[in-house]
Enzyme design. Structure first.
Site, PDB file in Angstrom:
ATOM      1  N   MET A 130      28.976 -43.780 -28.629  1.00  0.00           N
ATOM      2  CA  MET A 130      28.846 -43.847 -30.084  1.00  0.00           C
ATOM      3  C   MET A 130      27.469 -44.373 -30.504  1.00  0.00           C
ATOM      4  O   MET A 130      27.020 -44.083 -31.606  1.00  0.00           O
ATOM      5  CB  MET A 130      29.956 -44.718 -30.682  1.00  0.00           C
ATOM      6  CG  MET A 130      31.340 -44.100 -30.595  1.00  0.00           C
ATOM      7  SD  MET A 130      31.477 -42.495 -31.431  1.00  0.00           S
ATOM      8  CE  MET A 130      31.301 -42.991 -33.150  1.00  0.00           C
TER       9      MET A 130
ATOM     10  N   VAL B 135      34.857 -40.550 -24.641  1.00  0.00           N
ATOM     11  CA  VAL B 135      33.845 -41.164 -25.500  1.00  0.00           C
ATOM     12  C   VAL B 135      34.097 -42.662 -25.547  1.00  0.00           C
ATOM     13  O   VAL B 135      35.249 -43.097 -25.659  1.00  0.00           O
ATOM     14  CB  VAL B 135      33.944 -40.591 -26.943  1.00  0.00           C
ATOM     15  CG1 VAL B 135      32.980 -41.294 -27.881  1.00  0.00           C
ATOM     16  CG2 VAL B 135      33.739 -39.092 -26.952  1.00  0.00           C
ATOM     17  N   CYS B 136      33.008 -43.458 -25.490  1.00  0.00           N
ATOM     18  CA  CYS B 136      33.123 -44.903 -25.710  1.00  0.00           C
ATOM     19  C   CYS B 136      31.903 -45.369 -26.502  1.00  0.00           C
ATOM     20  O   CYS B 136      31.240 -44.570 -27.155  1.00  0.00           O
ATOM     21  CB  CYS B 136      33.284 -45.661 -24.387  1.00  0.00           C
ATOM     22  SG  CYS B 136      31.812 -45.707 -23.364  1.00  0.00           S
ATOM     23  N   ARG B 137      31.571 -46.636 -26.440  1.00  0.00           N
ATOM     24  CA  ARG B 137      30.448 -47.165 -27.214  1.00  0.00           C
ATOM     25  C   ARG B 137      29.107 -46.719 -26.649  1.00  0.00           C
ATOM     26  O   ARG B 137      28.239 -46.259 -27.376  1.00  0.00           O
ATOM     27  CB  ARG B 137      30.509 -48.700 -27.259  1.00  0.00           C
ATOM     28  CG  ARG B 137      29.452 -49.333 -28.153  1.00  0.00           C
ATOM     29  CD  ARG B 137      29.483 -50.845 -28.091  1.00  0.00           C
ATOM     30  NE  ARG B 137      28.964 -51.347 -26.832  1.00  0.00           N
ATOM     31  CZ  ARG B 137      27.677 -51.597 -26.584  1.00  0.00           C
ATOM     32  NH1 ARG B 137      26.779 -51.409 -27.520  1.00  0.00           N
ATOM     33  NH2 ARG B 137      27.299 -52.040 -25.415  1.00  0.00           N
TER      34      ARG B 137
END
Length: 123
Positions: free
Chosen positions: A98, A69-71
């Site tokens: 996110m 998971v990242c931005r």
């Protein structure tokens, strides 16, 4: 519904919400920078910033399933591709990152991974 991009399975927001409820789930890792993680992250997810992945890759279990998971989904896709190139066969990316997450978030440095052995409690 999951789809594939560059050989990496892309998990969508509703699928991630379902995975988080399961006992038998992949190890889900946030790969953003510490300040991004501290601002808001999915509860219970460990942080391993993207730039540290190459230094710990040899300590990760290649047989384990991982979801990153990242931005926005770009860095996590790159992490998944990197590990796939290192011989990891079951890596996935959270598409949209996110920015697409509508579930619960918490702030603070909840779980900054110091050693890959800690990830065994991430399941």
């Amino acid at each position: 519904m999951a789809f594939e991009q560059d050989g990496i399975i892309q998990v969508e927001p509703e699928e991630l919400k379902e995975l988080l409820q399961q006992d038998d789930r992949p190890i889900i890792i946030d790969v953003r920078e510490p300040d991004e993680y501290e601002e808001a992250h999915i509860p219970g997810l460990p942080l391993i910033p993207m730039q540290t992945i190459p230094t710990i890759a040899a300590e990760l279990d290649k047989d384990q399933e991982y979801l990153f998971v990242c931005r926005s989904g770009n860095r996590s896709q790159n992490v998944a591709l990197y590990l796939q190139n290192q011989g990891f066969s079951n890596v996935k990316n959270y598409a949209g990152g996110m920015l697409a997450w509508t579930g619960e978030t918490v702030s603070g440095a909840e779980w900054v991974v110091r050693s890959p052995e800690e990830l065994h409690k991430a399941k």
